[in-house]
Scaffold this motif. Structure first.
Motif, PDB file in Angstrom:
ATOM      1  N   UNK A 107      36.244  37.894  20.829  1.00  0.00           N
ATOM      2  CA  UNK A 107      35.334  37.938  21.977  1.00  0.00           C
ATOM      3  C   UNK A 107      36.013  38.403  23.255  1.00  0.00           C
ATOM      4  N   UNK A 108      37.334  38.559  23.255  1.00  0.00           N
ATOM      5  CA  UNK A 108      38.087  39.057  24.413  1.00  0.00           C
ATOM      6  C   UNK A 108      37.838  38.221  25.666  1.00  0.00           C
ATOM      7  N   UNK A 109      37.731  36.917  25.519  1.00  0.00           N
ATOM      8  CA  UNK A 109      37.429  36.062  26.663  1.00  0.00           C
ATOM      9  C   UNK A 109      38.512  36.125  27.728  1.00  0.00           C
ATOM     10  N   UNK A 110      39.778  36.113  27.319  1.00  0.00           N
ATOM     11  CA  UNK A 110      40.869  36.201  28.295  1.00  0.00           C
ATOM     12  C   UNK A 110      40.849  37.507  29.056  1.00  0.00           C
ATOM     13  N   UNK A 113      38.236  39.506  29.459  1.00  0.00           N
ATOM     14  CA  UNK A 113      37.032  39.558  30.285  1.00  0.00           C
ATOM     15  C   UNK A 113      37.201  38.724  31.544  1.00  0.00           C
ATOM     16  N   UNK A 114      37.827  37.551  31.399  1.00  0.00           N
ATOM     17  CA  UNK A 114      38.062  36.695  32.563  1.00  0.00           C
ATOM     18  C   UNK A 114      38.971  37.394  33.570  1.00  0.00           C
ATOM     19  N   UNK A 115      40.056  38.012  33.085  1.00  0.00           N
ATOM     20  CA  UNK A 115      40.991  38.716  33.976  1.00  0.00           C
ATOM     21  C   UNK A 115      40.282  39.859  34.700  1.00  0.00           C
ATOM     22  N   UNK A 116      39.451  40.603  33.990  1.00  0.00           N
ATOM     23  CA  UNK A 116      38.731  41.719  34.607  1.00  0.00           C
ATOM     24  C   UNK A 116      37.769  41.219  35.684  1.00  0.00           C
ATOM     25  N   UNK A 117      37.045  40.141  35.389  1.00  0.00           N
ATOM     26  CA  UNK A 117      36.087  39.617  36.362  1.00  0.00           C
ATOM     27  C   UNK A 117      36.791  38.997  37.568  1.00  0.00           C
TER      28      UNK A 117
END
Length: 52
Positions: A15-18, A20-24
């Motif tokens: 899910x690439x949560x890490x 995605x969080x870094x990008x946001x």
């Protein structure tokens, strides 16, 4: 989110949560700097000269 078919639909279950969080978080920092009128950190971005 829409479903991926074929090869990606079966094997790309991360899910690439890490990521995605870094990008946001980076996007939020950028927007905060824009709102405050502060320059955005340059990093590896090279400013272009204005046209003559």
């Amino acid at each position: 989110m829409h479903a991926l078919g074929g090869f990606l639909g079966v094997y790309d279950q991360h899910e690439y949560l890490g990521e995605r969080r870094a990008a946001l978080e980076t996007w939020a920092e950028f927007l905060t700097a824009c709102e405050a009128g502060e320059p955005w950190r340059q990093g590896n971005v090279i400013a272009l000269r204005a046209a003559a």
